[in-house]
Design an enzyme around this catalytic site. Structure first.
Site, short mmCIF file in Angstrom:
data_model
loop_
_atom_site.label_atom_id
_atom_site.label_comp_id
_atom_site.label_asym_id
_atom_site.label_seq_id
_atom_site.Cartn_x
_atom_site.Cartn_y
_atom_site.Cartn_z
N ALA A 66 0.87 -1.17 0.00
CA ALA A 66 0.00 0.00 0.00
C ALA A 66 0.91 1.22 0.00
CB ALA A 66 -0.90 -0.03 1.23
N GLY A 110 0.56 -4.97 0.92
CA GLY A 110 -0.66 -5.00 0.11
C GLY A 110 -0.44 -5.63 -1.27
N GLU A 113 -0.65 -9.26 -0.70
CA GLU A 113 -2.06 -9.55 -0.39
C GLU A 113 -2.92 -9.51 -1.65
OE1 GLU A 113 -1.85 -6.43 2.66
OE2 GLU A 113 -2.65 -7.88 4.09
N GLU A 133 4.89 -5.03 6.97
CA GLU A 133 4.17 -3.95 7.68
C GLU A 133 4.67 -3.79 9.12
OE1 GLU A 133 2.71 -6.34 5.82
OE2 GLU A 133 0.99 -5.52 4.72
N1 CO8 Z 1 4.58 3.23 -0.77
C1 CO8 Z 1 4.96 4.39 -1.33
N2 CO8 Z 1 6.08 4.52 -2.06
C2 CO8 Z 1 6.84 3.41 -2.22
C3 CO8 Z 1 6.50 2.17 -1.66
C4 CO8 Z 1 5.30 2.10 -0.90
N3 CO8 Z 1 4.87 0.95 -0.35
N4 CO8 Z 1 7.47 1.28 -1.98
C5 CO8 Z 1 8.36 1.93 -2.73
N5 CO8 Z 1 8.00 3.23 -2.88
C6 CO8 Z 1 8.72 4.28 -3.62
C7 CO8 Z 1 9.94 4.75 -2.85
O1 CO8 Z 1 9.57 5.69 -1.87
C8 CO8 Z 1 10.78 5.33 -3.95
O2 CO8 Z 1 10.26 6.61 -4.26
P1 CO8 Z 1 11.27 7.88 -4.42
O3 CO8 Z 1 12.11 7.52 -5.61
O4 CO8 Z 1 10.35 9.01 -4.66
O5 CO8 Z 1 12.04 7.95 -3.16
C9 CO8 Z 1 10.47 4.43 -5.15
O6 CO8 Z 1 9.25 3.76 -4.82
C10 CO8 Z 1 11.55 3.36 -5.37
O7 CO8 Z 1 11.73 2.65 -4.15
P2 CO8 Z 1 13.16 2.45 -3.46
O8 CO8 Z 1 14.08 3.55 -3.84
O9 CO8 Z 1 12.93 2.19 -2.02
O10 CO8 Z 1 13.63 1.10 -4.21
P3 CO8 Z 1 14.64 0.00 -3.65
O11 CO8 Z 1 14.91 -0.90 -4.80
O12 CO8 Z 1 15.78 0.64 -2.95
O13 CO8 Z 1 13.81 -0.80 -2.51
C11 CO8 Z 1 11.87 -1.94 -1.61
C12 CO8 Z 1 12.69 -1.57 -2.86
C13 CO8 Z 1 12.66 -2.89 -0.73
C14 CO8 Z 1 10.61 -2.63 -2.12
C15 CO8 Z 1 11.51 -0.66 -0.82
O14 CO8 Z 1 10.96 0.30 -1.71
C16 CO8 Z 1 10.51 -0.88 0.28
O15 CO8 Z 1 10.86 -1.38 1.33
N6 CO8 Z 1 9.22 -0.47 0.07
C17 CO8 Z 1 8.20 -0.53 1.07
C18 CO8 Z 1 7.72 -1.96 1.28
C19 CO8 Z 1 6.67 -1.98 2.36
O16 CO8 Z 1 6.91 -1.67 3.50
N7 CO8 Z 1 5.44 -2.40 2.00
C20 CO8 Z 1 4.35 -2.48 2.92
C21 CO8 Z 1 3.53 -1.24 2.88
S1 CO8 Z 1 2.22 -1.21 4.08
C22 CO8 Z 1 1.00 -2.14 3.39
O17 CO8 Z 1 1.12 -2.64 2.33
C23 CO8 Z 1 -0.26 -2.30 4.18
C24 CO8 Z 1 -1.30 -3.05 3.36
C25 CO8 Z 1 -2.58 -3.12 4.10
C26 CO8 Z 1 -3.55 -2.08 3.61
C27 CO8 Z 1 -4.75 -2.21 4.43
C28 CO8 Z 1 -5.84 -1.23 4.07
C29 CO8 Z 1 -7.07 -1.44 4.89
#
Ligand code: CO8
Length: 259
Positions: A66, A110, A113, A133
């Site tokens: 998400a 997400g 999921e 998460e």
């Molecule tokens: N949300 C927003 N932006 C994101 C997300 C995300 N989940 N993941 C990546 N991005 C963005 C980064 O911020 C970055 O943007 P910018 O260039 O502007 O800084 C761009 O995508 C590229 O990402 P990275 O530079 O971080 O790329 P890397 O190759 O270094 O890393 C990763 C890749 C490991 C995937 C890393 O991006 C990461 O850890 N992302 C987050 C993963 C995460 O924590 N996911 C869980 C999110 S919470 C969730 O999903 C809850 C779901 C339940 C919803 C329930 C609703 C009721």
């Protein structure tokens, strides 16, 4: 008709392909993307030109979760009051036609999921699944503690949700999270071929299979077996049953007409 900004959609040979397309955010799921996804799925479910659906992302990410930036300012009242994402994600489960998730790269939070909401997952050897998460001080909210537990068992689901560690493609196949792993360059070809194979079947039987397999999650085995048996019986009211069995006997390919 809605113009999609975060999806690329295409129908070819009765297979509808949806590509999540927010490359600058690794396809992070925000409200707009999920509204668009719900919209196209709703339309295709009643479109005779679509007989199977493939949901995919980019080579680097199916979806990295998400959208954390969209969620970060939200309060309990915002989340509870709007029931954030509920309608859109339930729209995925309401689809009666089969949906294959073709996963390459990250399927996290997400994103993992969403892949699990599909009917089965084919992934590339680069895939990484996870429920990270916990690292954000929260937990999975749309199936990561429920569908993952059913798919891979308590031990792995608990460990993944508690530590946030990623599972690679090989482990995902071993654990039963994905149906198959293919080389990254073959992923879309394979998913399209698989969807094409399903698209050739009787649509009535296909929808019945989807309903019956999903029912196994919702009920006792005795009730599930009864449901299966009755749906099986009911397929003998279709012309496709007569055609399918006649074709076998006459050593020719069946011509199903969804009737
Ligand atoms: N949300 C927003 N932006 C994101 C997300 C995300 N989940 N993941 C990546 N991005 C963005 C980064 O911020 C970055 O943007 P910018 O260039 O502007 O800084 C761009 O995508 C590229 O990402 P990275 O530079 O971080 O790329 P890397 O190759 O270094 O890393 C990763 C890749 C490991 C995937 C890393 O991006 C990461 O850890 N992302 C987050 C993963 C995460 O924590 N996911 C869980 C999110 S919470 C969730 O999903 C809850 C779901 C339940 C919803 C329930 C609703 C009721």
């Amino acid at each position: 008709f809605m113009a999609y900004e975060m999806l690329i959609t295409e129908i070819s040979d009765y297979v509808g392909v949806i590509r999540l397309n927010r490359p600058d955010a690794l396809n992070a799921l925000n409200a707009q993307l999920l509204r668009e996804l719900a919209d196209v799925l709703g339309q295709w479910d009643t479109d005779d030109d679509v007989r199977a659906i493939v949901l995919t992302g980019s080579e680097k990410a199916f979806a990295a979760g998400a959208d954390i930036k969209e969620m970060s300012e939200k309060s309990f009242v915002d989340m509870f009051g709007s029931d954030y994402f509920t309608n859109e994600t339930e729209a995925v489960s309401r689809v009666r036609k089969p949906i294959i998730a073709a996963v390459s790269g990250f399927a996290l939070g997400g994103g993992c999921e969403l892949a699990m909401m599909c009917d089965f997952i084919i992934c590339s050897d680069t895939a990484k699944f996870g429920q990270p998460e916990i690292n954000l001080g929260v937990m999975a909210g749309i199936g990561g503690t429920q569908r993952l537990t059913r798919l891979v068992g308590k031990s792995k689901a608990m460990e993944m949700n508690l530590t946030g560690r990623f599972m690679d493609a090989e482990e995902a196949e071993r654990a039963g999270l994905v149906s198959r792993v293919v080389p990254a360059k073959d992923l879309m070809d394979d998913a399209m071929k698989t969807a094409g194979k399903i698209a050739e079947k009787s649509q009535i039987a296909v929808m019945a299979v989807k309903e019956a397999v999903n029912r196994s999650y919702e009920t006792t085995q005795r009730e599930g077996l009864l449901f299966e048996r009755r749906v099986f019986h009911s397929l003998f009211a279709t012309e496709d049953q007569a055609e399918g069995m006649a074709a076998f006997t006459e050593k020719r390919s069946p011509k199903f007409r969804d009737s």
